[in-house]
Design an enzyme around this catalytic site. Structure first.
Site, PDB file in Angstrom:
ATOM      1  N   CYS A 121      -3.845  13.261  13.189  1.00 55.76           N
ATOM      2  CA  CYS A 121      -4.637  12.035  13.050  1.00 55.76           C
ATOM      3  C   CYS A 121      -4.469  11.218  14.314  1.00 55.76           C
ATOM      4  CB  CYS A 121      -4.256  11.257  11.806  1.00 55.76           C
ATOM      5  SG  CYS A 121      -2.735  10.354  11.963  1.00 55.76           S
ATOM      6  N   ARG A 148      -8.530  -0.358   4.912  1.00 55.74           N
ATOM      7  CA  ARG A 148      -7.649   0.653   4.304  1.00 55.74           C
ATOM      8  C   ARG A 148      -6.312   0.039   3.916  1.00 55.74           C
ATOM      9  NH1 ARG A 148      -7.036   6.248   7.340  1.00 55.74           N
ATOM     10  NH2 ARG A 148      -5.673   6.436   5.535  1.00 55.74           N
ATOM     11  N   ASP A 193       5.165   0.689  11.962  1.00 58.38           N
ATOM     12  CA  ASP A 193       3.952   0.037  11.445  1.00 58.38           C
ATOM     13  C   ASP A 193       3.843  -1.430  11.881  1.00 58.38           C
ATOM     14  OD1 ASP A 193       3.285   2.398  10.256  1.00 58.38           O
ATOM     15  OD2 ASP A 193       3.858   1.810   8.223  1.00 58.38           O
ATOM     16  N   ILE A 212       8.580   7.128  16.663  1.00 58.18           N
ATOM     17  CA  ILE A 212       8.205   7.842  15.427  1.00 58.18           C
ATOM     18  C   ILE A 212       6.940   8.684  15.627  1.00 58.18           C
ATOM     19  CG2 ILE A 212       7.677   7.608  12.958  1.00 58.18           C
ATOM     20  CD1 ILE A 212      10.464   6.575  13.637  1.00 58.18           C
ATOM     21  N   LYS A 255       0.833  -1.210   0.000  1.00 58.86           N
ATOM     22  CA  LYS A 255       0.000   0.000   0.000  1.00 58.86           C
ATOM     23  C   LYS A 255       0.870   1.264   0.000  1.00 58.86           C
ATOM     24  CE  LYS A 255      -1.503   1.563   4.101  1.00 58.86           C
ATOM     25  NZ  LYS A 255      -1.379   2.925   4.610  1.00 58.86           N
ATOM     26  N   ASN A 256       1.880   1.286   0.875  1.00 61.64           N
ATOM     27  CA  ASN A 256       2.653   2.519   1.036  1.00 61.64           C
ATOM     28  C   ASN A 256       3.643   2.756  -0.098  1.00 61.64           C
ATOM     29  OD1 ASN A 256       1.179   3.104   3.266  1.00 61.64           O
ATOM     30  ND2 ASN A 256       2.766   2.502   4.757  1.00 61.64           N
ATOM     31  N   ARG A 312      -4.180  10.868   4.644  1.00 62.18           N
ATOM     32  CA  ARG A 312      -3.088  11.854   4.681  1.00 62.18           C
ATOM     33  C   ARG A 312      -2.153  11.756   3.489  1.00 62.18           C
ATOM     34  NH1 ARG A 312      -1.575  14.229   9.069  1.00 62.18           N
ATOM     35  NH2 ARG A 312       0.502  14.187   8.180  1.00 62.18           N
ATOM     36  N   ARG A 349       1.566  14.803  13.187  1.00 60.81           N
ATOM     37  CA  ARG A 349       1.986  14.581  11.808  1.00 60.81           C
ATOM     38  C   ARG A 349       1.959  15.830  10.921  1.00 60.81           C
ATOM     39  NH1 ARG A 349      -0.568   9.023   9.693  1.00 60.81           N
ATOM     40  NH2 ARG A 349       1.231   9.086   8.334  1.00 60.81           N
TER      41      ARG A 349
END
Ligand code: EPZ
Length: 419
Positions: free
Chosen positions: A118, A399, A307, A329, A22-23, A94, A123
């Site tokens: 968020c 998502r 993540d 992070i 996805k990223n 985002r 962020r």
């Protein structure tokens, strides 16, 4: 709203095919704005966020069409007719801010809603904006929007990022590809998704050296052309299913997974008692004996990924001994903790660290989470727990995890979606 019902306690056994990342897919879709020719992306996962990015591109005039076997390819093309990324789309995702660099570089203007905070943190996007200003963009913040313009082409610049931001590196890399002259991005993010973006940009005619290292050099070109590019397998989906095999005491083959992209996780999991071995077609994950608590701290790649923090914490909640999990992070990424505790975990948060004291069993419960990785950590806990777990707000999972219940059910998990 959909929910997921899990009856826990089954050791997973079988095979899961890892989807495209996805990223990586989201910035690659934004890269479709950099050329008027056709860009074809292969191995694009079927996810809600991909739909949101397609909606945003359509807003800019770019048609996005699913093609090929299982409709896994995305064909992007069209003329940019509108440079506004509206609040209604940006607030949903985002990563929408990734259209800023490409729009500015291609047509010299962009009006993009500020993403705002968020669930996992504040962020900000200041690093994206400062870098673009160094390249000659004029940026004003007004009415909740970023108003950006450039007189003529952007200019190459030497940009030193104070923090190796993934999104800022991607936005600046895309902008620099079409800028006039040379750019250097120092302290760049090194995630595999950045190297994948650079590989696609190179196939489109960009001149880039060093992507995947902390210093990227870009020689801008006047125009980019169409290309075809296959997206890297999702390293976070990989890690999540490794944790699923481990937490249930099972064994799963992850087709398409790459060990090189999950190095830090593999080392930590080996210490915790999980075997990960490379096969001809992917990775095999297996928990042979007991699990042990291991301390971990999240870091930019190649460190342990933020993540994977929630999923690893679910795993540690049933390990022998204690584990300290430190999040560096994002400032608010422990929302899974109270929910895991409702399932019988013993976790205390002290500032940026959580102490996880392993318990023998988790017990099923109705649970809810407010972001993607937190939600999937509850699915993992549910797979290991005694009794029934119902995970609410499944749209977070949708998502970022393709067909999560089908993939797990194929390995024996008793899991179903309640509509
Ligand atoms: C990417 O977000 C990922 N999203 C995130 O994936 C991931 O958690 C994150 O990188 C870190 O690995 C996508 O790739 C679409 P950052 P991004 O810019 O680019 C601060 C998931 O679950 N920062 O590297 O937004 C920021 O506040 C997710 O799939 C600034 O201060 O991450 C954060 O604390 C969620 N100013 C830190 O840097 C800036 O201008 C890392 O952010 C930019 C970032």
């Amino acid at each position: 709203m959909d929910r997921i019902l899990i009856r826990g306690g089954v050791p997973l056994a079988g095979e899961i095919t890892i989807s495209g990342a996805k990223n990586a897919a989201l910035p690659l879709m934004a890269a479709g704005l950099l050329t008027e020719e056709r860009l074809v992306l292969e191995n694009v996962p079927h996810l809600a966020d991909i739909g949101t990015m397609a909606e945003l591109l359509a807003q800019h005039g770019i048609a996005v069409e699913r093609t090929g076997p299982e409709r896994r390819a995305l064909s992007l093309g069209g003329r940019i007719t509108n440079t506004e990324a509206p609040y209604d789309i940006v607030r949903k995702m985002r990563a929408s801010v990734l259209v800023l660099g490409p729009l500015l570089a291609r047509v010299g203007e962009a009006r993009v809603s500020l993403p705002g905070g968020c669930a996992i943190g504040t962020r900000p996007v200041d690093l994206h904006l400062k870098g673009l200003e160094q390249m000659g963009a004029r940026i004003r913040l007004e009415g909740g929007y970023i108003d950006a313009s450039a007189a003529g082409r952007l200019r190459g610049a030497n940009i030193v990022l104070p923090f190796a931001s993934v999104g800022a590196t991607e936005n600046l890399l895309m902008a620099a590809a079409l800028a006039e002259g040379e750019s250097v991005i120092a302290n760049a993010a090194r995630e595999p998704e950045i190297a994948d973006l650079a590989a696609c940009l190179a196939a489109m005619g960009a001149r880039i050296e060093g992507a995947g290292s902390d210093r990227i050099r870009i020689e801008g070109v006047a125009r980019l052309h169409g290309a075809r590019h296959a997206i890297v397998p999702d390293r976070i989906e990989t890690g999540t299913y490794v944790c699923a095999a481990a937490i249930t005491g099972g064994e799963v083959h992850l087709r398409g997974a790459r060990l090189a992209h999950v190095g830090a996780l593999a080392r930590i999991l080996a210490e915790a008692g999980v075997d990960l071995s490379e096969t001809a077609e992917g990775l095999r994950a297996r928990r042979a004996n007991g699990l042990h608590g291991v301390d971990v701290m999240t870091e930019p790649y190649p460190g342990f990924p933020t993540d994977m923090q929630a999923q690893f914490m679910a795993l540690m909640s049933v390990a022998e001994g204690a584990a300290m999990v430190t999040e560096t992070i994002f400032e608010n990424r422990f929302m899974h903790v109270p929910e895991l505790n409702r399932m019988g975990a013993r976790i205390n948060v002290h500032g940026a660290s959580a102490i996880v004291r392993g318990v023998k069993h988790l017990s099923g419960a109705p649970v809810m989470a407010t972001d993607l990785r937190a939600s999937v950590s509850l699915v993992l806990a549910g797979l290991a727990a005694r009794g029934e777990t119902v995970v609410n707000r499944v749209y977070h999972l949708d998502r970022g995890y393709e067909a999560v219940e089908q993939k797990l059910a194929a390995c024996g998990a008793r899991i179903e979606r309640l509509r």
